[in-house]
Enzyme design. Structure first.
Site, PDB file in Angstrom:
ATOM      1  N   LYS A  15      36.403  43.592  33.995  1.00 22.91           N
ATOM      2  CA  LYS A  15      37.808  43.272  33.408  1.00 22.91           C
ATOM      3  C   LYS A  15      38.330  41.762  33.788  1.00 22.91           C
ATOM      4  O   LYS A  15      38.913  41.337  32.896  1.00 22.91           O
ATOM      5  CB  LYS A  15      38.967  44.371  33.757  1.00 22.91           C
ATOM      6  CG  LYS A  15      38.571  45.617  33.040  1.00 22.91           C
ATOM      7  CD  LYS A  15      39.988  46.512  33.217  1.00 22.91           C
ATOM      8  CE  LYS A  15      40.353  46.733  34.715  1.00 22.91           C
ATOM      9  NZ  LYS A  15      39.518  47.314  35.566  1.00 22.91           N
ATOM     10  N   ARG A  90      48.019  51.908  33.989  1.00 22.62           N
ATOM     11  CA  ARG A  90      47.098  52.491  34.731  1.00 22.62           C
ATOM     12  C   ARG A  90      47.338  53.893  34.928  1.00 22.62           C
ATOM     13  O   ARG A  90      46.439  54.509  35.495  1.00 22.62           O
ATOM     14  CB  ARG A  90      47.047  51.689  36.143  1.00 22.62           C
ATOM     15  CG  ARG A  90      45.661  51.326  36.810  1.00 22.62           C
ATOM     16  CD  ARG A  90      45.834  50.442  37.761  1.00 22.62           C
ATOM     17  NE  ARG A  90      44.739  50.197  38.575  1.00 22.62           N
ATOM     18  CZ  ARG A  90      43.945  49.082  38.692  1.00 22.62           C
ATOM     19  NH1 ARG A  90      44.271  48.298  37.910  1.00 22.62           N
ATOM     20  NH2 ARG A  90      43.170  48.999  39.477  1.00 22.62           N
ATOM     21  N   ARG A 129      30.354  42.759  44.827  1.00 21.42           N
ATOM     22  CA  ARG A 129      31.466  41.685  44.962  1.00 21.42           C
ATOM     23  C   ARG A 129      32.190  41.701  46.195  1.00 21.42           C
ATOM     24  O   ARG A 129      32.684  40.516  46.606  1.00 21.42           O
ATOM     25  CB  ARG A 129      32.626  42.250  43.857  1.00 21.42           C
ATOM     26  CG  ARG A 129      33.907  41.497  43.714  1.00 21.42           C
ATOM     27  CD  ARG A 129      34.798  41.818  42.771  1.00 21.42           C
ATOM     28  NE  ARG A 129      35.642  42.881  42.806  1.00 21.42           N
ATOM     29  CZ  ARG A 129      36.384  43.666  42.249  1.00 21.42           C
ATOM     30  NH1 ARG A 129      36.564  43.345  41.015  1.00 21.42           N
ATOM     31  NH2 ARG A 129      37.159  44.610  42.490  1.00 21.42           N
ATOM     32  N   ARG A 135      36.942  41.295  49.327  1.00 27.28           N
ATOM     33  CA  ARG A 135      38.188  42.000  49.123  1.00 27.28           C
ATOM     34  C   ARG A 135      38.054  43.215  49.918  1.00 27.28           C
ATOM     35  O   ARG A 135      37.158  44.012  50.078  1.00 27.28           O
ATOM     36  CB  ARG A 135      38.161  42.321  47.712  1.00 27.28           C
ATOM     37  CG  ARG A 135      39.185  41.346  46.921  1.00 27.28           C
ATOM     38  CD  ARG A 135      39.113  41.790  45.344  1.00 27.28           C
ATOM     39  NE  ARG A 135      39.656  43.128  44.993  1.00 27.28           N
ATOM     40  CZ  ARG A 135      39.988  43.715  43.899  1.00 27.28           C
ATOM     41  NH1 ARG A 135      39.759  42.944  42.630  1.00 27.28           N
ATOM     42  NH2 ARG A 135      40.555  44.693  43.946  1.00 27.28           N
ATOM     43  N   ARG A 146      38.952  54.722  44.531  1.00 26.38           N
ATOM     44  CA  ARG A 146      39.700  53.911  43.407  1.00 26.38           C
ATOM     45  C   ARG A 146      38.912  54.443  42.113  1.00 26.38           C
ATOM     46  O   ARG A 146      39.693  54.456  40.972  1.00 26.38           O
ATOM     47  CB  ARG A 146      39.381  52.448  43.295  1.00 26.38           C
ATOM     48  CG  ARG A 146      40.423  51.728  44.510  1.00 26.38           C
ATOM     49  CD  ARG A 146      39.791  50.495  44.816  1.00 26.38           C
ATOM     50  NE  ARG A 146      39.634  49.434  43.887  1.00 26.38           N
ATOM     51  CZ  ARG A 146      38.872  48.368  43.874  1.00 26.38           C
ATOM     52  NH1 ARG A 146      38.022  48.237  44.962  1.00 26.38           N
ATOM     53  NH2 ARG A 146      38.624  47.609  43.009  1.00 26.38           N
TER      54      ARG A 146
HETATM   55  P1  AMP Z   1      42.877  45.715  40.568  1.00 30.37           P
HETATM   56  O1  AMP Z   1      42.501  44.146  41.025  1.00 30.37           O
HETATM   57  O2  AMP Z   1      43.022  45.677  39.045  1.00 30.37           O
HETATM   58  O3  AMP Z   1      41.446  46.631  40.635  1.00 30.37           O
HETATM   59  O4  AMP Z   1      43.805  46.280  41.154  1.00 30.37           O
HETATM   60  C1  AMP Z   1      43.696  46.197  42.558  1.00 30.37           C
HETATM   61  C2  AMP Z   1      44.842  47.401  43.315  1.00 30.37           C
HETATM   62  O5  AMP Z   1      46.105  46.849  43.092  1.00 30.37           O
HETATM   63  C3  AMP Z   1      44.610  48.735  42.788  1.00 30.37           C
HETATM   64  O6  AMP Z   1      43.736  49.544  43.489  1.00 30.37           O
HETATM   65  C4  AMP Z   1      46.129  49.099  42.768  1.00 30.37           C
HETATM   66  O7  AMP Z   1      46.346  49.602  44.168  1.00 30.37           O
HETATM   67  C5  AMP Z   1      46.960  47.928  42.411  1.00 30.37           C
HETATM   68  N1  AMP Z   1      47.444  47.951  41.297  1.00 30.37           N
HETATM   69  C6  AMP Z   1      47.001  46.996  40.135  1.00 30.37           C
HETATM   70  N2  AMP Z   1      47.531  47.388  39.005  1.00 30.37           N
HETATM   71  C7  AMP Z   1      48.245  48.542  39.245  1.00 30.37           C
HETATM   72  C8  AMP Z   1      48.990  49.065  38.290  1.00 30.37           C
HETATM   73  N3  AMP Z   1      49.090  49.097  37.112  1.00 30.37           N
HETATM   74  N4  AMP Z   1      49.625  50.447  38.834  1.00 30.37           N
HETATM   75  C9  AMP Z   1      49.705  50.296  40.292  1.00 30.37           C
HETATM   76  N5  AMP Z   1      48.799  49.909  41.022  1.00 30.37           N
HETATM   77  C10 AMP Z   1      48.151  48.968  40.508  1.00 30.37           C
END
Ligand code: AMP
Length: 192
Positions: A15, A90, A129, A135, A146
């Site tokens: 994404k 989400r 990654r 990360r 996740r």
């Molecule tokens: P991502 O980079 O999109 O995988 O997001 C990394 C982390 O940020 C996720 O595992 C959540 O802990 C938090 N996060 C990102 N977007 C959201 C969202 N829309 N709602 C809640 N937590 C989020």
């Protein structure tokens, strides 16, 4: 041309990479809630401190916090002509809140695009990654969690957009350029 889009798909489906490319292609900002949280964590802000206790574990940051952050971001001038949301909404409560936010702004979502990828492929990508980007939420236990959170809370988001006739699915397997081309085609069909 305006484009107001949501990009969906499991962690590791690509994404983030695709959002940046698509944003450039359609001339709108890519907004990644994960990136905003990471920037705040790095900057040591109050929001960052709060978010980190969730992101480190692969849990969702509470809706009240995330929704306020998105409302603020979508109110900024550079998104007046459109945006590509990556990582939001989400869960189904965030879907409802996004509707309210867009109503307040007097605009409508054009649609949602879901990048599909099977679970084993995304775990392998995320582990790779982890080596490259380091990360903290890319270790195997957190990755598995996740994916569980995705299946339980985020998969129903696609179902909601699908029920509204606003969802297009795109196969996320294959060469990055190929997937971008598929996504561009899907988005053009949404905007047509
Ligand atoms: P991502 O980079 O999109 O995988 O997001 C990394 C982390 O940020 C996720 O595992 C959540 O802990 C938090 N996060 C990102 N977007 C959201 C969202 N829309 N709602 C809640 N937590 C989020």
């Amino acid at each position: 041309m305006s484009a107001r889009l949501v990009l969906l798909g499991p962690p590791g489906a690509g994404k983030g990479t695709q959002a940046v490319r698509l944003a450039e292609r359609f001339g709108v900002p890519a907004i990644s809630t994960g990136d905003i949280f990471r920037a705040n964590i790095k900057g040591g802000t109050e929001l960052g401190k709060l978010a980190q206790s969730y992101t480190d574990k692969g849990e969702l940051v509470p809706d009240s916090v995330t929704n306020d952050m998105v409302r603020d971001r979508l109110g900024q001038e550079d998104v007046a002509d459109g945006f590509l949301l990556d990582g939001y909404p989400r869960n189904v409560a965030q879907v409802a809140e996004l509707k309210v936010i867009l109503e307040e702004l007097g605009v409508e979502l054009d649609g949602a695009v879901e990048i599909t990828a099977d679970a084993e492929a995304v775990v392998a990508r995320l582990l790779k990654r982890a080596e490259i980007e380091g990360r903290v939420d890319d270790n195997e236990d957190v990755i598995r969690h996740r994916l569980e959170v995705y299946a339980e809370q985020t998969a129903p988001v696609s179902a909601e957009y699908e029920a509204d006739g606003a969802l297009v699915r795109v196969d996320g397997l294959g060469d990055i350029d190929e997937v971008t081309a598929r996504l561009v085609e899907a988005i053009e069909s949404i905007l047509a």
